[in-house]
Design an enzyme around this catalytic site. Structure first.
Site, short mmCIF file in Angstrom:
data_model
loop_
_atom_site.label_atom_id
_atom_site.label_comp_id
_atom_site.label_asym_id
_atom_site.label_seq_id
_atom_site.Cartn_x
_atom_site.Cartn_y
_atom_site.Cartn_z
N GLU A 533 -14.93 5.33 -25.14
CA GLU A 533 -13.61 4.86 -25.78
C GLU A 533 -12.41 4.14 -25.09
O GLU A 533 -11.58 3.64 -25.56
CB GLU A 533 -13.18 6.61 -26.54
CG GLU A 533 -14.63 6.93 -27.03
CD GLU A 533 -15.53 6.09 -28.43
OE1 GLU A 533 -13.96 5.05 -29.05
OE2 GLU A 533 -16.14 6.03 -28.67
N GLU A 555 -17.41 -3.70 -29.38
CA GLU A 555 -18.64 -2.36 -29.60
C GLU A 555 -19.79 -2.48 -27.88
O GLU A 555 -20.09 -2.02 -27.40
CB GLU A 555 -19.81 -2.74 -30.62
CG GLU A 555 -18.23 -1.41 -30.44
CD GLU A 555 -17.54 -0.76 -31.07
OE1 GLU A 555 -18.22 0.21 -30.17
OE2 GLU A 555 -17.26 -0.31 -31.67
#
Length: 1156
Positions: A533, A555
Site C-alpha cells: 500500500e 498493482e
C-alpha cells in the site's frame, strides 16, 4: 394544486339550486313567480315544447360538468409545473428555470424521499417524471437518427468538460446512517455543449445550479435525470456552455451510509460491551459516485477541498490534515481539511469514527504553519472554546504556554493559548484562536479501536511505515507528497487494504499485530500488505494510470515492491530472489497457462468490465514482468528509469508507453540500445507465456537449437475469444543460460530469442556438460530440454545439488511438473527429480514441490486411490534440528496433514494442556497447525472451546487462526453450524465469511456441504458481495476448486455454463467464469480416467524395478515415498517414535509404517 383542493373550491350548493334540481327531475323548471309564470299544476310531459326544454337543460348541465373537469385538470397541471420549479420534487431533480437553488442540503428521513411530501405531490411528480421520460426518449431517438449514442449512454464520460476543483461539504448523521452533501465543481469547458454528464449513483439529488462565475448570472437548467445504465447524472441546459470558459456546478444531495462494503459505508465494533459505529469510504475502482456526484474516471484529476460536519463525539479524517475546526453550540463540529494536490476520485477518502491513534515522524523536514480554531460561545458564558486535540497531535505547538482564562466583553471568559481575539458576527460572538504550529511533513499516524491502540497492536505497523517511507523516498528520489499519512484499521473492508492518498485503509487483520501472540507468518503477511500500500503512494496516487486497462502499472509495481521492500526491512529473508518464485511466479503461471487467460493489459469498455481487471494476472503477472524487466535492464538502470518516470509524470496520468519510453531513454544513457516498448508490448498485449525448448545438436559441436511456442496446459481447449487462439504468438525473450558440470557452473550469458526457432553457438559445451536456462528464474517463461540434458540435471541434483542455485532447483521442480502435466515432458522426469529431496535442506525447493502436488492431493482426497498417495511410508526423512525455521514449519504442517501419529499426539497434548490450564503454551509459529489438527482429531468439546476463544479474544491475529481452525472439524454437523453462523455479521465479519466457506470447501468432510451451502445461499451471498467482484470471484473459485466427484463436477459445470450465459444473474467476470469452466473440464477428464489405481500401481512397480536395478533394494521405501507421497513427508526429531532412519544407509520400517 391538488385535485381534492380544487373540488373543495366549487360554488356552494344553495336551497334554490336544490329546488331547481328537484323540479327538473319532476319535469318542471321552477321559474320564479311573475307575469310569465304559467299556471301551477302538471302539464303533459309528451308535448314537444317540454321535450325541447328538457333537452336544453340536460345539454347545459353536461357542458357545465365538462367545463368544470377541464378547469380542474388545468389547475392540477399548473400546480405540477409550479412544483417542478421548486426543489422538492421526487425522482430526478427539477431545477428552477433561473438556475437558482431552492431548498438546502438536509438529513434525509428515509431512502432518498424528502420529508413531509404529500401523496398528491408525489403523484404529480410521477406525472412529471413520465413527461420527462418521454422527453428523454425523444432526445435519444434524435441521437439515434444521427447514428450516435447520446453522451450519457456512452461507456466513458464525454470529453467536452474537465473538472478543475471540487469543494465538497458533508454532514454525517451516524445515528441513522445518512449523510447530506453539497458539492461545487469548477468545470473547464473544452468543447461547447448543453449537456453536463457526470457520475452519480444511489443518491437523491435535491437541487442543481450552473453558473458561469460569481458575478455572472446562472445558466438556466432545462431538466435533469439519472441514466442508471451508465450510472450517470445528466444536466440539460437551456443553452450551450461556451468553450474555453469556466463554470461552477453546484449539486445538493443526500444518501445513505450503506451497510455494505463499497462507497461510503458503515462498520462497527464492540468496546466494553457497547457497539460503536464508524463510517469509512471505499471508492476504488468506481464507487466514489455513490458518495458524491463526480467525474469518476482516473484521467479526471482535480483538487479537492473537503469539509465534514459530525457530532463532537466523533472525529473525522481525510486525505489531508485538518486546517480549521468550527465547534457549534449544539454538540456538532465541522472539520475543514486542507486542499489536496491534483488527484483522481478513486483514492479520495474520508472516515468518521471515534478511534484513537499512535504517531511517529519520518526524517522529512518541518515547516511552520498557522492553524485557526473557532468555537461558538456557549450560552452559559462559561467558555467559548473546547480544545480540539487532547494530546500531542498532528500539529505541535511551537511555544507551549500555560492555559489561562481571560475576560472577554461583558465579563465572559474564553480560553487562550497564544493569542486571543473576539470577533462579532451576525448571530453570536466567536472565540478565534490563531496558533503558530509546526507542521511535520513526515507525520505518520495509525488510527484503530482504543483497546487495540492501548495494547500496542499498531506499533509494529507504525514503525515499519516510517522506515518504508524513508526507503521509498530514497529509492525513487521523489519525496512523499503530502504533509501526513494516516493508517486506518477498520473491522470491515472488502479488501486487505486500500491505498487512499494520505489515508490508507486496512482491514484489522492486515495491520494490527500483537507481538506476544502473532506468528512469523502473520508478521510477514502484515509486512507485505503495508509495503504494497505504501508503494501505491507513488505508483497509483502520485502517478496514476490513464485508464483501467493498465491497472497493472500500479498493482504490478506494488506487488513487485512487496518483496523488494520486505528485503529492505529483513535482508536475510531473500524475498525477491527466492520467495517471489513460489508465491508469485509459479502461482500466476498456473493461471496464465490456461486457454482462458487474458493479456495483462486488457481492453476495458464498459464500467462492468473494470472490476475484472483486478485479478492475479494484473497483480502477479505484472510483478513478474517488472522483475524480468529489472533483471535484463540491470537494477541500477531500472531504478534510474523509475525515478525519471515518477518525476516527469507526478500529479498526472501515465500509460504503459510513457513507462517504456522513459526506460528506453535510461538504457541509452548507459550506452545500451533496446526498444523497451517493442519488447514489452509482446508480453503485455499477448496472453500467456512461452515455453523455451533447448535441444543439443549432436552433429555440430557447441551448437544448440532454441525454439519457442505458447505454453498451454490443454491444447484441445478452445479459447472463448477467437483472437486469443492465434498460433502465431511470438515473444522477444531474454534467455539467460549457463553451462555446468559435476562441480562447477559458468557465469550466465543472455541470448535474445525472437523467432520460432534459432541456432546458437555455446562455447565450452562438453559431452558431460549440462545446460541450464532462465538462471534464477528471472524470466517469465518455462524451459524444457532434451531428455539427455534432463537426465544430466537429475544426476547433478542427486550427486551435488548445491552446484545449482536454490532458485534454480525450485525452478526445475516447478517446470518439470508443469511441463509433464501439459504433455511436453514424460511423467517420470519430475518424479525422478524429486529423488534428491532427501538431501535438500533449503525451504524453497520443498515449497515448490509441495505446491506442485497440492492440487493432486486435493483431487484424490475422497477417492480410493488416495490411500496409495497417502499411506506408503510415514517416517522421518530429515532431522528436525537440521531445518531452518521456514522449512521446520512446512514439514510439521505436512506431517500433521498426512496423519503422522507423533504429530497428532503432540497436537492433542498441547490442546489438552491449554484447556486444562487455561494457559496457551503452543509455539506461535505452529499455532494454526496445532489448532486445526486438534479440532479435526478431538471431540466436540474442543470445537466449542475454540469457538469460545474466538469470541473472547480481541487480538485480530488470534481470531483469524481460531476461525480457520473451526473449519478443520471432521464433524459435518459442526461444519454445517459454522457455515450458517458465517452469515451473521454480528458473529463473523463479512469479509471473513468468504474464508469460512472456502476453508470448509477445502476440508474433505465439508466439501459437499460448502458446495450445497453456496448453491442454497447464493442470493444472499451475491447480494452481499455482488458489487465487490474480487470477493465474489474468490468465493466462486474457492468452492469449485477441488470438487472431485462426477456428480459435483457435472453440476458445477452446468451451473457455470448457466451463469456464463446469464452474467446479469451472477456478477462474475467472464475471464473468471472461463477459467472455472476450463478447470472443471480438466478435473472431469482426470476423474474419468479408467484404471487410476492401476496407473498408480504401474508407476509404483516401474519405479520399484528401476530403484532395485540401480541402487539396491535397501532404499526402495525411500524412493517410493519420495516419488508418490511427497505431500505426506514427515519430519520428526531423532527421538520420535517413527522407526525409519532415512538419514542412515540402512532403512528399517515397522509394519505399521510401511505402505501396502
Amino acid at each position: 394544486m391538488a385535485l381534492e383542493e380544487k373540488r373543495e373550491k366549487r360554488p356552494p350548493v344553495t336551497p334554490m339550486m336544490i329546488e331547481e334540481e328537484a323540479a327538473l327531475r319532476n319535469g318542471s323548471r321552477a321559474l320564479p313567480p311573475g307575469p310569465w309564470a304559467e299556471p301551477a299544476g302538471p302539464r303533459p310531459r309528451t308535448t314537444e315544447r317540454h321535450i325541447a326544454v328538457h333537452k336544453r337543460l340536460v345539454l347545459g348541465f353536461a357542458v357545465s360538468i365538462l367545463a368544470l373537469l377541464a378547469v380542474t385538470m388545468i389547475a392540477v397541471l399548473l400546480s405540477v409545473r409550479f412544483e417542478e420549479c421548486g426543489a422538492a420534487a421526487d425522482g430526478p431533480p427539477r431545477a428552477g428555470g433561473n438556475g437558482s437553488l431552492s431548498g438546502a442540503a438536509r438529513q434525509p428521513p428515509g431512502a432518498g424521499q424528502p420529508p413531509g411530501r404529500p401523496e398528491e405531490e408525489a403523484r404529480g411528480g410521477e406525472a412529471a417524471e413520465d413527461d420527462e421520460e418521454e422527453e428523454e426518449e425523444d432526445e435519444e431517438e434524435e441521437w439515434q437518427r444521427r447514428r450516435e449514442l447520446p453522451p450519457w449512454a456512452r461507456p466513458r464520460l464525454p470529453r467536452h468538460l474537465r473538472p478543475l476543483h471540487y469543494n465538497l461539504m458533508l454532514s454525517a448523521f451516524m445515528e441513522n446512517f445518512t449523510f447530506s452533501g453539497e458539492v461545487n465543481v469548477q468545470l473547464e469547458v473544452r468543447n461547447a455543449s448543453r449537456y453536463i454528464v457526470l457520475h452519480a449513483h444511489r443518491m437523491h439529488i435535491e437541487a442543481v445550479r450552473v453558473a458561469e462565475d460569481k458575478l455572472a448570472g446562472g445558466v438556466r437548467v432545462a431538466r435533469t435525470f439519472f441514466y442508471p445504465q451508465t450510472q450517470v447524472f445528466v444536466v440539460v441546459l437551456n443553452r450551450s456552455l461556451e468553450a474555453q470558459k469556466s463554470y461552477n456546478l453546484k449539486i445538493i444531495y443526500n444518501a445513505l451510509i450503506e451497510n455494505e462494503l463499497l462507497g461510503f459505508f458503515r462498520s462497527s465494533y464492540v468496546l466494553h460491551g457497547e457497539r460503536r459505529f464508524l463510517g469509512v469510504t471505499q471508492f476504488s475502482p468506481t464507487h466514489a459516485r455513490k458518495a458524491f456526484p463526480c467525474f469518476d474516471e482516473p484521467i479526471y484529476k482535480a483538487t479537492f477541498k473537503i469539509s465534514i460536519r459530525h457530532q463532537a463525539t466523533y472525529l473525522s479524517l481525510s486525505n489531508m490534515p485538518v486546517e480549521t475546526s468550527v465547534f457549534e453550540e449544539d454538540g456538532w463540529v465541522t472539520d475543514h481539511f486542507s486542499q489536496t494536490p491534483l488527484m483522481s476520485t478513486y483514492y479520495l477518502a474520508w472516515a468518521v469514527c471515534n478511534f484513537t491513534y499512535r504517531e511517529t515522524v519520518t526524517k522529512s523536514g518541518v515547516i511552520a504553519r498557522k492553524i485557526t480554531y473557532i468555537g461558538i460561545e456557549r450560552e452559559d458564558g462559561e467558555q467559548c472554546y473546547r480544545k480540539r486535540f487532547e494530546g500531542p497531535g498532528l500539529w505541535e505547538i511551537e511555544h507551549r504556554r500555560a492555559m489561562r482564562m481571560v475576560k472577554g466583553p461583558e465579563g465572559k471568559r474564553c480560553e487562550e493559548w497564544l493569542r486571543f481575539s473576539l470577533e462579532e458576527t451576525e448571530e453570536r460572538p466567536q472565540c478565534v484562536f490563531s496558533i503558530l504550529m509546526r507542521e511535520n511533513r513526515g507525520q505518520v499516524r495509525l488510527y484503530a479501536r482504543p483497546d487495540a491502540i492501548r495494547r500496542g497492536s499498531g506499533d509494529y505497523a507504525l514503525n515499519i511505515t516510517r522506515r518504508l517511507i524513508e526507503f521509498y523516498e530514497d529509492y525513487f528520489k521523489v519525496p512523499y507528497s503530502l504533509p501526513k499519512l494516516d493508517l486506518l484499521a477498520v473491522p470491515k473492508h472488502p479488501y486487505a487494504a486500500m491505498e487512499n492518498w494520505g489515508l490508507s485503509v486496512f482491514v484489522e487483520q492486515r495491520i494490527l499485530l500483537d507481538p506476544s501472540i502473532s506468528s512469523i507468518l502473520y508478521l510477514l503477511d502484515v509486512t507485505m500488505v503495508i509495503v504494497h500500500e505504501l508503494c501505491h503512494q507513488w505508483f497509483g496516487d502520485l502517478v496514476t494510470p490513464v485508464w483501467w486497462e493498465d491497472v497493472w502499472l500500479k498493482e504490478g509495481f506494488a506487488h513487485y515492491f512487496e518483496f523488494v521492500g520486505t528485503d529492505y526491512l529483513y535482508p536475510g529473508w531473500n524475498m525477491e530472489k527466492q520467495r517471489f518464485l513460489t508465491d508469485v511466479l509459479h502461482e500466476v503461471m498456473l493461471l496464465d497457462g490456461l486457454a482462458s487467460s487474458h493479456p495483462v493489459s486488457q481492453e476495458v469498455q464498459q464500467a462492468s468490465d473494470i472490476d475484472r481487471v483486478f485479478d492475479w494476472i494484473a497483480y502477479k503477472k505484472g510483478a513478474a514482468l517488472i522483475r524480468m524487466l529489472a533483471n535484463f535492464m540491470g537494477h541500477s538502470v531500472f531504478q534510474m528509469g523509475l525515478q525519471d518516470y515518477l518525476t516527469i509524470h507526478k500529479y498526472g496520468n501515465a500509460a504503459r508507453n510513457d513507462l517504456w519510453s522513459t526506460l528506453s531513454k535510461a538504457l541509452k544513457r548507459v550506452g545500451k540500445s533496446v526498444n523497451i516498448q517493442e519488447v514489452m508490448d509482446q508480453w503485455t498485449l499477448q496472453m500467456g507465456y512461452p515455453v523455451i525448448t533447448i535441444l543439443g545438436n549432436e552433429t555440430t559441436d557447441n551448437i544448440i537449437v532454441i525454439s519457442q511456442e505458447r505454453f498451454v496446459y490443454d491444447s484441445d481447449t478452445k479459447p472463448k475469444h477467437p483472437a486469443h487462439g492465434d498460433n502465431s504468438y511470438l515473444w522477444q525473450i531474454p534467455l539467460t543460460i549457463a553451462v555446468g558440470n559435476t562441480s562447477h557452473i559458468s557465469s550466465e550469458a543472455i541470448i535474445w530469442v525472437s523467432n520460432k526457432s534459432e541456432h546458437h553457438r555455446i562455447p565450452a559445451l562438453e559431452e558431460a556438460s549440462w545446460l541450464l536456462g532462465n538462471i534464477n528464474q528471472t524470466g517469465y517463461f518455462r524451459v524444457n530440454y532434451d531428455i539427455r540434458n534432463w537426465k544430466l540435471l537429475i544426476n547433478q541434483l542427486t550427486r551435488n545439488h548445491e552446484v545449482i542455485s536454490v532458485s534454480n532447483r525450485a525452478g526445475l521442480i516447478d517446470d518439470a511438473f508443469n511441463l509433464a502435466r501439459a504433455g511436453y515432458l514424460p511423467q517420470n522426469i519430475p518424479l525422478e527429480i524429486m529423488r534428491y529431496l532427501s538431501e535438500e535442506k533449503d525451504f524453497l525447493p520443498w515449497h515448490a514441490a509441495s505446491r506442485a502436488l497440492y492440487p493432486l492431493d486435493k483431487l484424490l482426497d475422497r477417492t480410493e486411490s488416495y490411500n496409495i498417495f497417502n499411506h506408503i511410508c510415514k517416517c522421518s526423512l530429515i532431522a528436525f534440528f537440521d531445518l531452518d525455521r521456514e522449512l521446520r514449519r512446512e514439514v510439521i504442517m505436512l506431517a500433521c496433514s498426512f496423519g503422522n501419529k507423533h504429530c497428532h499426539q503432540q497436537a492433542a497434548t498441547l490442546i489438552s494442556d491449554w484447556i486444562s490450564s487455561n494457559r496457551n503454551r503452543i509455539p506461535l509459529n505452529v499455532r494454526d497447525i496445532v489448532y486445526c489438527t486438534g479440532v479435526s482429531l478431538m471431540d466436540e468439546d474442543v470445537w466449542e472451546f475454540i469457538w469460545m476463544k474466538f469470541h473472547s479474544t480481541t487480538a485480530v491475529s488470534e481470531k483469524k487462526i481460531l476461525l480457520e481452525a473451526l473449519t478443520c472439524s471432521d464433524d459435518r454437523n459442526l461444519l454445517n453450524r459454522l457455515l450458517n453462523l458465517s452469515l451473521n455479521s454480528e458473529v463473523v465479519l463479512d469479509q471473513d465469511a468468504i474464508d469460512v466457506i472456502i476453508h470448509v470447501a477445502r476440508n474433505p468432510h465439508g466439501r459437499d456441504l460448502a458446495w450445497k451451502f453456496f448453491r442454497e445461499k447464493w442470493k444472499i451471498l451475491n447480494a452481499r458481495y455482488g458489487e465487490a467482484l474480487f470477493m465474489n470471484s474468490k468465493l466462486v473459485s474457492g468452492v469449485t476448486e477441488f470438487l472431485n466427484t462426477e456428480g459435483e463436477l457435472r453440476e458445477a459445470y452446468e451451473r457455470a455454463e448457466f451463469y456464463y450465459f446469464l452474467p446479469m444473474y451472477i456478477k462474475l467476470a467472464a475471464s473468471d467464469r472461463e477459467a472455472i469452466l476450463e478447470k472443471l473440464v480438466q478435473t472431469m477428464r482426470f476423474s474419468k480416467m479408467k484404471g487410476l489405481r492401476e496407473m498408480h500401481h504401474v508407476n509404483l512397480l516401474y519405479k520399484l524395478e528401476q530403484t532395485k536395478s540401480k541402487q539396491g533394494s535397501d532404499v526402495v521405501v525411500i524412493q517410493l515415498s519420495l516419488i508418490l507421497t511427497l505431500k505426506q513427508k514427515v519430519y520428526t526429531s531423532p527421538n520420535s517414535l517413527c522407526p525409519c532412519k532415512v538419514l542412515s544407509k540402512t532403512t528399517q520400517c515397522n509394519k505399521d509404517t510401511t505402505g501396502p
